[in-house]
Design an enzyme around this catalytic site. Structure first.
Site, PDB file in Angstrom:
ATOM      1  N   GLU A 261       3.907   7.013   0.983  1.00  0.00           N
ATOM      2  CA  GLU A 261       2.638   7.470   0.396  1.00  0.00           C
ATOM      3  C   GLU A 261       1.553   7.111   1.407  1.00  0.00           C
ATOM      4  OE1 GLU A 261       2.249   8.982  -2.561  1.00  0.00           O
ATOM      5  OE2 GLU A 261       4.259   8.727  -3.377  1.00  0.00           O
ATOM      6  N   CYS A 295      -7.086   7.106  -0.940  1.00  0.00           N
ATOM      7  CA  CYS A 295      -6.282   8.045  -0.145  1.00  0.00           C
ATOM      8  C   CYS A 295      -6.665   9.473  -0.510  1.00  0.00           C
ATOM      9  CB  CYS A 295      -4.798   7.809  -0.378  1.00  0.00           C
ATOM     10  SG  CYS A 295      -4.369   7.787  -2.108  1.00  0.00           S
TER      11      CYS A 295
HETATM   12  P1  NAD Z   1      -2.132  -0.165   6.311  1.00  0.00           P
HETATM   13  O1  NAD Z   1      -1.233   0.888   6.813  1.00  0.00           O
HETATM   14  O2  NAD Z   1      -2.935  -0.938   7.294  1.00  0.00           O
HETATM   15  O3  NAD Z   1      -1.281  -1.261   5.468  1.00  0.00           O
HETATM   16  C1  NAD Z   1      -0.556  -0.910   4.330  1.00  0.00           C
HETATM   17  C2  NAD Z   1       0.565  -1.910   4.104  1.00  0.00           C
HETATM   18  O4  NAD Z   1       1.574  -1.724   5.096  1.00  0.00           O
HETATM   19  C3  NAD Z   1       0.140  -3.374   4.222  1.00  0.00           C
HETATM   20  O5  NAD Z   1       0.794  -4.122   3.228  1.00  0.00           O
HETATM   21  C4  NAD Z   1       0.636  -3.771   5.617  1.00  0.00           C
HETATM   22  O6  NAD Z   1       0.865  -5.131   5.778  1.00  0.00           O
HETATM   23  C5  NAD Z   1       1.917  -2.962   5.685  1.00  0.00           C
HETATM   24  N1  NAD Z   1       2.420  -2.668   7.034  1.00  0.00           N
HETATM   25  C6  NAD Z   1       1.716  -2.260   8.097  1.00  0.00           C
HETATM   26  N2  NAD Z   1       2.537  -2.045   9.148  1.00  0.00           N
HETATM   27  C7  NAD Z   1       3.806  -2.308   8.721  1.00  0.00           C
HETATM   28  C8  NAD Z   1       5.086  -2.276   9.352  1.00  0.00           C
HETATM   29  N3  NAD Z   1       5.229  -1.916  10.622  1.00  0.00           N
HETATM   30  N4  NAD Z   1       6.158  -2.621   8.607  1.00  0.00           N
HETATM   31  C9  NAD Z   1       6.028  -2.965   7.311  1.00  0.00           C
HETATM   32  N5  NAD Z   1       4.823  -3.031   6.682  1.00  0.00           N
HETATM   33  C10 NAD Z   1       3.723  -2.703   7.375  1.00  0.00           C
HETATM   34  O7  NAD Z   1      -3.095   0.513   5.217  1.00  0.00           O
HETATM   35  P2  NAD Z   1      -4.389  -0.066   4.505  1.00  0.00           P
HETATM   36  O8  NAD Z   1      -5.517  -0.150   5.462  1.00  0.00           O
HETATM   37  O9  NAD Z   1      -4.050  -1.268   3.692  1.00  0.00           O
HETATM   38  O10 NAD Z   1      -4.686   1.105   3.437  1.00  0.00           O
HETATM   39  C11 NAD Z   1      -5.375   2.278   3.737  1.00  0.00           C
HETATM   40  C12 NAD Z   1      -4.427   3.429   4.023  1.00  0.00           C
HETATM   41  O11 NAD Z   1      -3.515   3.590   2.942  1.00  0.00           O
HETATM   42  C13 NAD Z   1      -5.136   4.762   4.135  1.00  0.00           C
HETATM   43  O12 NAD Z   1      -4.572   5.479   5.185  1.00  0.00           O
HETATM   44  C14 NAD Z   1      -4.871   5.429   2.794  1.00  0.00           C
HETATM   45  O13 NAD Z   1      -4.962   6.830   2.818  1.00  0.00           O
HETATM   46  C15 NAD Z   1      -3.488   4.960   2.528  1.00  0.00           C
HETATM   47  N6  NAD Z   1      -3.159   5.038   1.099  1.00  0.00           N
HETATM   48  C16 NAD Z   1      -2.304   6.025   0.696  1.00  0.00           C
HETATM   49  C17 NAD Z   1      -2.013   6.160  -0.639  1.00  0.00           C
HETATM   50  C18 NAD Z   1      -1.094   7.254  -1.121  1.00  0.00           C
HETATM   51  O14 NAD Z   1      -0.629   7.152  -2.237  1.00  0.00           O
HETATM   52  N7  NAD Z   1      -0.841   8.294  -0.345  1.00  0.00           N
HETATM   53  C19 NAD Z   1      -2.555   5.283  -1.573  1.00  0.00           C
HETATM   54  C20 NAD Z   1      -3.408   4.270  -1.120  1.00  0.00           C
HETATM   55  C21 NAD Z   1      -3.697   4.162   0.231  1.00  0.00           C
END
Ligand code: NAD
Length: 510
Positions: A261, A295
Site C-alpha cells: 500500500e 496517501c
Molecule cells: P516510509 O516509506 O518512510 O515508511 C513506512 C514504513 O516502512 C515505516 O515503518 C518504515 O520504518 C518502514 N520501512 C522503510 N524502509 C523499509 C525497508 N527497507 N524494509 C522494511 N521496512 C521499511 O513512509 P512514511 O513517510 O512513514 O509514510 C508516508 C508514505 O506512506 C507516503 O508515500 C504515503 O502515500 C504512504 N501511505 C500509503 C498508504 C496506502 O494505503 N497506499 C497509506 C498511508 C501512507
C-alpha cells in the site's frame, strides 16, 4: 494558551490511562518528538534483531493454536477489541494528534475507523466463503476452502499510525493468523497504546496465546529483518513507493506474499457541469486536510478551461482563510508537517515547479510564536503549464497542482499519466462523463469517486491502488483473501476413477 503546552506530561498521562508501562517509553533510545511544538514527548525502547527473531518464533507458535479456534470465535475476539477501542476512543484519538499532529477530529476519526473495521471483521468471521464448482467428472465434487495462512507482518506509515494496523489485524485475526506489527519509527507511542489494548483483550478472551499480536519497534532495519524472514508468511507494508520497491522485491525473493500500500498522486477532474460549491468543499478537504499527509490527498486538479478562472479564484479565497496552527485547538484545520524533512521536500517541490513555469499561491512556513520548533506551512496552490516535474511525483505535503483541459479524453489521459494509481475523482453532473470515468477506459486507479474527493475512504470497500501504489488491497470487500491460503479440493464419491479432460490411463490392477 499555547505557551503553556506541556505535551510530554499530557502524553504520559494518556499512556498511563491506556495501561502502557512507563518502562517502554521513558529511557529508551528512540526519541519521539511531537510535531505540534517540537517537544520531546517520550524515549521509547527499541527492539533488537535478536528480539525480532524471537518475536517471529513466538508468532509462529501462536498461529498454530489460533488456527484451531473456530472462525466465529475469532470474530468474538475482534468484537471485544472493538469494544475496548470504543472505551478508549478519546484517549487514543488524542494520542494520535499528539504524536503525528492530526487535528482532533481526524485523530478521533482514525480510531473510529478501527472500530468500524472490527465490526466488519466480526461479520466476516461467519462469511469466509469458498465456492463449489460443477465437476466435469461424474460422482465428483469440486470445491475450494480458505485456510489461515500463518503469521502476518504489518509495517505501517506514520500518517495513519493506528488505523492501518487495524485494517490488517482485524481481518487477519478472524482469518486465523498471528500478527507482528512494525509501526513507523515516527509513531511508536500510539503503537504501544494499541498493543496495550490488544494485550488486555487477549487476556479477557482467554482462548488465545499472549503472542497472537506482537509489536516490534525500530526503524527500517528491524522492518528488514521481518521482511526477509521466511517464517513470516505475509508482509503487509504501507508507506512510500521507495520502501515498497525494496520490500516487494525482498518478499518476492523468498516467495512470500506481500500486500503493498504505497504512495499516491491523486487527481480530480472538474468538468463544466460540476456543482462547483460541492466540488470546492471536497477539493479543500482533499488537498489541505491532514496537512496534505494522506496517501489519498488530492495532489492534482484537472479543470475545464471554461470554469478554470472562477474555480481558482474561489480556491484562493479558501486557501487564504483556512486556519493553520495547533491541531489540538478548536477551529484549526491544518496542523503541522511531521518533520523538517517534509518541510524541505515541500520547499524543494515548489522551487522545482516555479523553475518550469508553475505559478505558486501560498506555500512557505507558517510561524506561530508558541510553536516555533515545529513545521507548519501555508498550503500551496500551483498553476502548472503542463503535467511535468514535481507534478508527477508524490510530495507528502499540502501542494495542489492545477492544470487546464479542453476536452474530456485529454482530462482522462492527464489523470492516468502518472506512475501512481491510488485514488481519483470526477466532479460532473453529466452521467456520460461520470460513467466513462468509471469504465475500463476511464480512471486507472484503485479508487475512483464521483462528486466527492479522492480522500476519506470508508472501510467497506477494498482499499489500495495500482501501478507504483503497489497493487495491494486492504480493509473491506474480499480483501480478507490475502490473509488466507486457498485450497482447491476434488472429491470422488463414486466407484470409478475417471480422469479429467478424458485422459485414459488403464492399468492392470491385478
Ligand atoms: P516510509 O516509506 O518512510 O515508511 C513506512 C514504513 O516502512 C515505516 O515503518 C518504515 O520504518 C518502514 N520501512 C522503510 N524502509 C523499509 C525497508 N527497507 N524494509 C522494511 N521496512 C521499511 O513512509 P512514511 O513517510 O512513514 O509514510 C508516508 C508514505 O506512506 C507516503 O508515500 C504515503 O502515500 C504512504 N501511505 C500509503 C498508504 C496506502 O494505503 N497506499 C497509506 C498511508 C501512507
Amino acid at each position: 494558551m499555547a505557551h503553556s503546552l506541556n505535551l510530554a506530561e499530557e502524553t504520559k498521562k494518556i499512556l498511563e490511562s491506556l495501561g502502557v508501562s512507563s518502562s517502554r517509553y521513558n529511557n529508551g533510545d528512540l526519541t519521539v518528538v511531537s510535531p505540534i511544538n517540537g517537544e520531546i514527548i517520550a524515549n521509547v525502547v527499541q527492539s533488537s534483531a535478536t528480539q525480532t527473531k524471537e518475536t517471529i518464533e513466538k508468532a509462529v507458535k501462536a498461529f498454530q493454536t489460533w488456527r484451531k479456534v473456530p472462525a466465529p470465535r475469532r470474530g468474538e475476539f475482534v468484537r471485544l477489541l472493538g469494544e475496548e477501542l470504543r472505551k478508549f476512543k478519546n484517549e487514543l484519538g488524542r494520542l494520535v494528534s499528539l504524536e503525528v499532529g492530526k487535528i482532533i477530529s481526524e485523530g478521533l476519526g482514525e480510531v473510529q475507523e478501527m472500530i468500524d473495521i472490527c465490526d466488519f471483521a466480526v461479520g466476516l468471521s461467519r462469511q469466509l466463503y469458498g465456492l463449489t464448482m460443477g465437476s466435469e467428472r461424474s460422482n465428483h465434487r469440486l470445491q475450494e476452502q480458505w485456510h489461515p495462512i500463518g503469521t502476518v507482518g504489518v509495517i505501517t506509515a506514520f500518517n495513519f499510525p493506528v488505523a492501518v494496523w487495524s485494517w490488517n489485524s482485524a481481518l487477519a485475526f478472524v482469518c486465523g493468523d498471528s500478527i507482528i506489527w512494525k509501526p513507523s519509527e515516527k509513531s511508536p507511542l500510539t503503537a504501544l497504546a494499541v498493543q496495550s489494548i490488544i494485550e488486555r483483550v487477549i487476556k479477557q478472551f482467554g482462548e488465545a496465546s499472549t503472542d497472537l499480536a506482537q509489536l516490534i519497534i525500530g526503524d527500517y532495519t528491524i522492518g528488514d529483518t521481518l521482511v526477509n524472514d521466511p517464517r513470516v508468511d505475509v508482509i503487509s507494508a504501507t508507506g512510500s513507493t521507495a520502501m515498497g520497491r525494496i520490500v516487494g522485491q525482498n518478499v518476492a525473493k523468498r516467495f512470500g506474499r506481500s500486500i503493498l500500500e504505497l504512495g499516491g498522486n491523486n487527481a480530480a477532474i472538474v468538468t463544466p457541469s460540476a456543482d462547483l460549491e460541492l466540488a470546492l468543499r471536497a477539493i479543500a478537504f482533499g488537498a489541505i486536510g491532514t496537512a496534505g499527509q494522506r496517501c489519498t490527498t488530492l495532489r492534482r486538479l484537472i479543470v475545464h478551461t471554461s470554469i478554470y478562472d472562477s474555480l481558482i479564484s474561489s480556491l484562493k479565497k479558501v486557501y487564504s482563510s483556512i486556519k493553520i496552527g495547533n491541531p489540538l485547538e478548536d477551529g484549526v484545520l491544518v496542523g503541522p508537517l511531521i518533520d523538517e524533512k517534509s518541510f524541505n521536500n515541500m520547499e524543494n517541490a515548489l522551487k522545482a515547479a516555479k523553475k518550469i513555469g508553475g505559478v505558486v499561491y501560498g506555500g512557505g512556513r507558517y510561524i506561530d510564536e508558541a510553536l516555533q520548533n515545529a513545521f507548519y506551512v501555508h498550503p500551496a496552490l500551483v498553476e502548472m503549464p503542463s503535467q511535468i516535474g514535481p507534478m508527477i511525483e508524490e510530495t507528502f505535503a499540502p501542494i495542489l497542482y492545477v492544470i487546464k483541459y479542453d476536452n474530456f479524453d485529454e482530462a482522462i489521459a492527464l489523470q492516468n499519466n502518472v506512475p501512481q494509481g491510488l485514488s481519483s475523482a470526477i466532479f460532473t453532473t453529466d452521467m456520460r462523463e461520470a460513467d466513462h470515468f468509471l469504465s475500463a477506459l476511464g480512471s486507472d486507479c484503485g479508487i475512483a469517486n464521483v462528486n466527492m474527493g479522492s480522500s476519506g475512504a470508508e472501510i467497506g470497500g477494498a482499499f489500495g491502488g495500482e501501478k507504483q501504489t503497489g497493487g495491494g488491497r486492504e480493509s473491506g470487500s474480499d480483501a480478507w483473501k490475502a490473509y488466507m491460503r486457498r485450497q482447491t479440493n476434488a472429491i470422488n464419491y463414486g466407484y470409478e476413477m475417471p480422469l479429467a479432460q478424458g485422459v485414459k490411463f488403464d492399468i492392470q490392477a491385478h
